[in-house]
Design an enzyme around this catalytic site. Structure first.
Site, mmCIF file in Angstrom:
data_model
loop_
_atom_site.group_PDB
_atom_site.id
_atom_site.type_symbol
_atom_site.label_atom_id
_atom_site.label_comp_id
_atom_site.label_asym_id
_atom_site.label_seq_id
_atom_site.Cartn_x
_atom_site.Cartn_y
_atom_site.Cartn_z
ATOM 1 N N ARG A 1 1.127 1.415 13.923
ATOM 2 C CA ARG A 1 0.995 2.559 14.810
ATOM 3 C C ARG A 1 -0.412 3.152 14.739
ATOM 4 O O ARG A 1 -1.237 2.723 13.940
ATOM 5 C CB ARG A 1 2.079 3.585 14.521
ATOM 6 C CG ARG A 1 2.084 4.256 13.188
ATOM 7 C CD ARG A 1 2.932 3.707 12.058
ATOM 8 N NE ARG A 1 4.180 3.037 12.301
ATOM 9 C CZ ARG A 1 5.378 3.604 12.326
ATOM 10 N NH1 ARG A 1 5.507 4.906 12.149
ATOM 11 N NH2 ARG A 1 6.460 2.891 12.500
ATOM 12 N N ASP B 1 1.449 9.207 13.875
ATOM 13 C CA ASP B 1 2.150 8.162 13.119
ATOM 14 C C ASP B 1 3.404 7.676 13.832
ATOM 15 O O ASP B 1 4.058 6.744 13.360
ATOM 16 C CB ASP B 1 2.506 8.666 11.705
ATOM 17 C CG ASP B 1 3.290 9.972 11.734
ATOM 18 O OD1 ASP B 1 2.724 10.980 12.161
ATOM 19 O OD2 ASP B 1 4.467 9.973 11.333
#
Length: 684
Positions: free
Chosen positions: A261, A346
C-alpha cells in the site's frame, strides 16, 4: 443493537483467552503457542510449521516472489517491536480452538485454482477451517507480516504494519496469474503494538461479505476466500465504556495481487515535524529502490518494459498510472454510495484496489456529508470528502517516492491527472446509471447534480432511487407519471426517520457552554471541539424543531413536487436521446439493460450485515451464506424474493404487534430501504 456492530479500528485493551491448556496471557510464549503435532516445514525458516495439505487444498502452487525480492527481517523476536531495514518479518500463526467454517466464496477460491469437492462437502469445509484458521500451514507457505507506516486522520503515525494480518505466500492461479493470500486475525506479529493480533466474528463477517460484494459490483477490490471462526475468545471493550465483552476469534482468508500500500513506501520517512514520529527505515533508499523495482516489474510490467533504461521516467509513468487508477476507484465508490471510513495512507492499495474493510458503509438515505465511521468525529472521511482525501493520500505517496521521483514531477502529474480522471470516470458511470447511452452532453453533469440534490432534499434512498429510474418511461402520461412519483416517494425518508436523523446529540447545557467558550476562549475551544461540529448540532436543532410541525401529508406533497420537477428535466434529456435513434423501442431496451447492469438492486446494507452477524453469533451461519449468494448477483432479482415478501406480509397481518416487529426484521426483503432500528447502528 449498535454494540454488536461497532467494529473496533482502534486498539482497545484486549485480553487473549487461549484454548484450554494453553498458557495464560502474558506468560512466556502463550500468544504464539503452536500445536505440538505440527511438523517443521522442510527448508523453511527455523520454527516454521506445516502439515502438508494432501486434500483439495494440496493443489495450491506457491511461488513467494515478494519474499525473494524484498528484504526480510532476520530477527526471531515475534513480539511487538520496531522493524528497521526490512519489508517483511517472519511470523507464525497462533492456533485457534475448534476452528469451523462460517462461509467460503467459491468464485474467490477459484482464482487460486481451488474447487471444493461436491462429494464430501463436510470434509472439504473441515480442511478449509484447519488451514485457513492458521492451525496448519500449507506446503510452500511462508508466513510473514508486512512492514508499513501511514498517515492516520492526517497525522503521521510512524510504524504500523500488519498487526493482525499474515502473508502466507503467493499462489499461482490456473492461468499463471499470481495471488497473494493472507490470514487476517491469525495472531501476534511484530506490528501488533498493544493489541492481540486477533479479529472477531462481527468485523470478520463484514470484511468477508463486503470484499465479495464489491467485486461483484465491478469495483476493484481485494477478495475474501473464507471466514473461519472458533471457540477461542478475546475480550473487547466495544464502547470503550468499561463494559468488556467476550467474542469469538475469527480469521478471514484475503486474496489480492498484492497487499502493498501507499504506506509501504513511508517506512523511509524522517522525523515528522508535527508528530515527532519517523519510519523504521530512514535513509534506506536502497530498499526504496528495491520496492519500486519489485512493484513496477511485477504489477506494472508494461511500464517496466517501456522505460527500462530510465528510472525517473519509469517511476513517473508508474505514479501517473496509480494516480489514474485511484481516481477511477473513488469515482466507482461515489457511484454506488460506498464509504470506506478509514482512508489513511496505509489503507490505500499500490495497485488501485479497495483494501482493508473496517468501519465501511453503503449509504442508505442520500447525504453528501454521510459519515460511516462513528470514530470520525471531524468528518474527515465523509462520503463527499473521499475524492479529495484520496488525492491528498497520493500527495503523501509522492513525498515517499523522493528522491527516486522528484516531487516537482509527481506534483505536476497529480494536478494534471487526478481531478480530470475522476470527473471523466464519474460522469461516464453516472450517464450509464441514468441510461444516457447515445449522447454525451455538457449539461449532463448538472442533471446528475440536480438528481443528487433532489435525493438530499427528499431523503431518498440512494440505491433504490437509481434502481427505479430504469422503469421511467419518456412517453408516460400524467397517470403513469403520478404512479412513478409515488414509487419514488416510497423510497424517501418518513417524518419518523427524519426525526431520528436530526435528533440533537448534545445536552443543551453542554452546547450553551461550548458556544460561550468559542466566543471567550477560541484557543481552548479548538482543543475540545470544532466549529463544524457545533454548526452541525445547531442545524440538527433547527431541523428537528421544524419536523415537530411537519405532517406526513405535507412531507409527501413536498417530496412529490421535488421529484416532479427533476423528472421533467430528465424526460427532456431522454427525448434528446430518442431524437438521435431510428428505433426508439430498441433504444429503450438498450437503455434499460445498461441501467440495470449499473444500478444494483442489492448492496451490503448495515442492517443486512447485522442480521447475518447476530445469527452467526448464535451459531447459525446460514444467513451469512445466504447474503453472500445474494451479493454475488447484485443486479438481478433474487430467486424467491417475492415469495418471502408475500409470506412476511401475510404472517404480519395476523401476528401481535411485537411478533410482527420481529417478523418484519427477520424477513425484510434485502432490497428494502432500512428499517427504523437500523438508524441506531454504529460502526467505529
Amino acid at each position: 443493537m449498535a454494540a454488536a456492530l461497532r467494529g473496533c479500528r482502534r486498539f482497545p485493551r484486549a485480553l487473549l483467552l487461549p484454548p484450554a491448556g494453553a498458557g495464560r496471557p502474558g506468560s512466556p510464549g502463550a500468544a504464539m503457542q503452536q500445536p505440538a503435532a505440527l511438523p517443521a516445514r522442510p527448508g523453511g525458516p527455523e520454527g516454521g510449521a506445516q502439515a502438508g495439505g494432501g486434500g483439495w487444498l494440496g493443489a495450491l502452487r506457491f511461488d513467494n516472489l515478494a519474499l525473494r525480492s524484498l528484504p526480510v527481517d532476520a530477527s526471531e523476536d515475534g513480539g511487538p517491536r520496531a522493524v528497521p531495514g526490512a519489508c517483511f518479518s517472519r511470523v507464525r500463526p497462533s492456533p485457534l480452538e475448534n476452528p469451523r467454517l462460517v462461509a467460503m466464496s467459491l468464485p474467490a477460491l477459484a482464482l487460486l485454482g481451488l474447487e471444493a469437492p461436491a462429494a464430501d462437502r463436510e470434509a472439504a469445509e473441515a480442511e478449509a477451517a484447519l488451514y485457513f484458521s492458521g492451525n496448519r500451514l500449507l506446503a510452500g507457505s511462508e508466513p510473514a507480516a508486512h512492514c508499513y507506516c501511514g498517515h492516520q486522520f492526517g497525522s503521521f503515525a510512524g510504524q504500523l504494519g500488519d498487526g493482525a494480518a499474515m502473508y502466507l505466500g503467493e499462489v499461482l492461479g490456473p492461468r499463471g496469474e499470481r495471488w497473494e493470500i493472507q490470514l487476517k486475525g491469525a495472531g501476534l506479529t511484530p506490528f501488533s503494538r498493544q493489541a492481540d493480533g486477533r479479529k472477531v466474528l462481527r468485523s470478520s463477517i463484514r470484511e468477508f461479505l463486503c470484499s465479495e460484494a464489491m467485486f461483484h459490483l465491478g469495483i476493484p477490490t481485494t477478495r475474501a476466500g473464507t471466514c473461519v471462526t472458533s471457540d477461542s475468545k478475546v475480550v473487547r471493550d466495544i464502547f470503550y465504556d468499561g463494559n468488556p465483552k467476550s467474542e469469538r476469534c475469527t480469521v478471514v482468508l484475503r486474496i489480492a495481487s498484492t497487499f502493498i500500500r501507499f504506506g509501504s513506501f513511508e517506512i523511509f520517512k524522517p522525523t515528522d515535524e508535527y508528530t515527532g514520529r519517523k519510519g523504521p527505515s530512514v535513509n534506506r533508499n536502497d530498499i526504496r529502490i528495491q520496492m519500486l523495482d519489485y512493484v513496477i516489474s511485477t504489477f506494472y510490467p508494461e511500464i517496466q518494459e517501456a522505460y527500462s533504461d530510465n528510472s525517473i521516467q519509469r517511476n513517473a509513468a508508474f505514479f501517473k498510472e496509480i494516480t489514474k487508477r485511484t481516481a477511477r476507484l473513488v469515482a466507482e465508490w461515489q457511484c454506488v454510495g460506498f464509504c470506506h471510513g478509514v482512508l489513511n495512507t496505509d489503507n490505500m492499495s499500490i495497485v488501485g484496489l479497495t483494501i482493508d474493510y473496517g468501519p465501511f458503509g453503503f449509504m442508505d438515505r442520500y447525504d453528501p456529508e454521510h459519515i460511516c465511521n462513528g470514530s470520525d468525529n471531524t468528518g474527515r472521511y465523509a462520503y463527499n470528502k473521499q475524492p479529495e482525501i484520496c488525492k491528498w493520500n497520493l500527495g503523501k505517496l509522492a513525498e515517499a517516492l523522493v528522491p527516486e521521483l522528484p516531487l516537482e514531477i509527481s506534483e505536476l502529474i497529480l494536478e494534471e491527472e487526478y481531478d480530470a480522471e475522476f470527473e471523466k470516470h464519474y460522469l461516464q458511470k453516472m450517464r450509464k446509471k441514468l441510461g444516457l447511452i447515445q449522447l454525451e452532453l455538457e449539461e449532463d453533469g448538472k442533471l446528475v447534480s440536480e438528481l443528487l440534490e433532489t435525493m438530499h432534499l427528499t431523503g431518498g434512498d440512494f440505491t433504490n432511487i437509481f434502481y427505479l429510474l430504469s422503469s421511467f418511461s419518456v412517453d408516460s402520461d400524467s397517470s403513469e407519471l403520478e404512479n412513478f412519483i409515488e414509487e419514488l416517494t416510497n423510497q424517501c425518508a418518513s417524518v419518523e426517520e427524519l426525526k431520528v436523523v436530526f435528533k440533537p446529540q448534545m445536552d443543551p447545557r453542554q452546547l450553551s457552554m461550548m458556544l460561550m467558550l468559542a466566543q471567550s476562549n477560541p484557543q481552548l475551544f479548538a482543543l475540545i471541539g470544532t466549529k463544524a461540529n457545533i454548526n452541525k448540532e445547531l442545524e440538527r436543532i433547527e431541523q428537528f424543531s421544524k419536523l415537530q410541525q411537519l405532517t406526513a401529508a405535507d412531507l409527501l406533497s413536498r417530496n412529490k413536487r421535488h421529484w416532479k420537477e427533476w423528472l421533467e428535466k430528465y424526460r427532456v434529456r431522454l427525448q434528446k436521446e430518442v431524437e438521435n435513434v431510428s428505433d426508439a423501442d430498441a433504444w429503450n431496451a438498450d437503455r434499460v439493460k445498461v441501467m440495470n447492469s449499473n444500478n444494483p438492486k442489492y448492496i451490503l446494507r448495515n442492517y443486512i450485515a447485522q442480521n447475518a452477524i447476530e445469527a452467526a453469533e448464535n451459531g447459525d451461519f446460514s444467513e451469512v451464506r445466504n447474503v453472500l449468494k445474494l451479493l454475488e448477483n447484485p443486479f438481478q432479482e433474487a430467486e424467491g424474493f417475492r415469495e418471502v415478501k408475500e409470506e412476511a406480509e401475510e404472517e404480519g397481518a395476523t401476528a401481535t404487534a411485537a411478533a410482527c416487529a420481529q417478523e418484519t426484521r427477520s424477513r425484510l426483503p434485502y432490497c428494502s430501504k432500512p428499517p427504523l432500528w437500523a438508524s441506531e447502528l454504529c460502526v467505529t
